[in-house]
Write a protein that holds these residues in place. Structure first.
Motif, PDB file in Angstrom:
ATOM      1  N   TYR A  24       0.677  -1.064  -0.022  1.00 32.19           N
ATOM      2  CA  TYR A  24      -0.018   0.001   0.237  1.00 32.19           C
ATOM      3  C   TYR A  24       0.839   1.277  -0.124  1.00 32.19           C
ATOM      4  O   TYR A  24       0.461   2.380  -0.677  1.00 32.19           O
ATOM      5  N   ILE A  54      -9.137   0.542   3.272  1.00 33.61           N
ATOM      6  CA  ILE A  54      -8.738   0.267   1.864  1.00 33.61           C
ATOM      7  C   ILE A  54      -9.131  -1.220   1.658  1.00 33.61           C
ATOM      8  O   ILE A  54      -9.569  -1.709   0.380  1.00 33.61           O
ATOM      9  N   GLN A  58     -11.853  -2.781  -1.137  1.00 36.39           N
ATOM     10  CA  GLN A  58     -11.365  -3.978  -1.934  1.00 36.39           C
ATOM     11  C   GLN A  58     -12.282  -5.081  -1.904  1.00 36.39           C
ATOM     12  O   GLN A  58     -12.677  -5.696  -2.992  1.00 36.39           O
ATOM     13  N   LEU A  64      -7.508  -0.806  -6.524  1.00 35.50           N
ATOM     14  CA  LEU A  64      -6.660   0.067  -5.853  1.00 35.50           C
ATOM     15  C   LEU A  64      -6.546   1.432  -6.094  1.00 35.50           C
ATOM     16  O   LEU A  64      -6.707   2.562  -5.553  1.00 35.50           O
TER      17      LEU A  64
END
Length: 133
Positions: A24, A54, A58, A64
């Motif tokens: 990330y 995040i 997802q 992303l």
């Protein structure tokens, strides 16, 4: 929770692998804190919240790159922009469902042809896969 987390503790708090944190960071989704001389980088509880955000995005199917866009809107004051991103994602998902529905119907038909032996000299599944699209 301690507000000064090592990368290992951050990963544990966010229920991810340490390599996920590093990934990330490479993708620009999470800042990499400065490393003090002779010390370890320290992360905050807000970083753990961000990583969980995040991962949840997802799980909902956002890429992303789309998550990056959502993170720019995470203050909650941009509901219209967030809604537009969600509407776009919904349209993509609905198109994918349509494609999967057509694929399901085609496979069922091919399987039925196999079972009924309509093409005794060739397998309908192999013949369909071998034909030009």
């Amino acid at each position: 929770m301690n507000d000064q987390l090592t990368i290992g503790r951050l990963a544990q708090a966010a229920d991810v692998n340490v390599e996920t944190i590093r990934y990330y960071q490479r993708r620009g989704l999470l800042d990499e804190p400065d490393k003090p001389i002779g010390g370890q980088r320290r992360y905050s509880c807000a970083d753990a919240t961000r990583v969980r955000f995040i991962k949840r995005a997802q799980q909902l199917g956002f890429t992303l790159e789309e998550v990056k866009d959502l993170l720019l809107l995470e203050d909650g004051q941009n509901c219209k922009e967030t809604r537009l991103l969600a509407e776009h994602k919904l349209a993509v998902i609905e198109a994918r469902i349509g494609d999967l529905t057509r694929l399901r119907r085609l496979l069922k038909e091919l399987i039925a042809e196999c079972v009924q032996g309509r093409r005794p000299r060739s397998c309908p599944i192999i013949a369909t896969l071998s034909s030009a699209v």
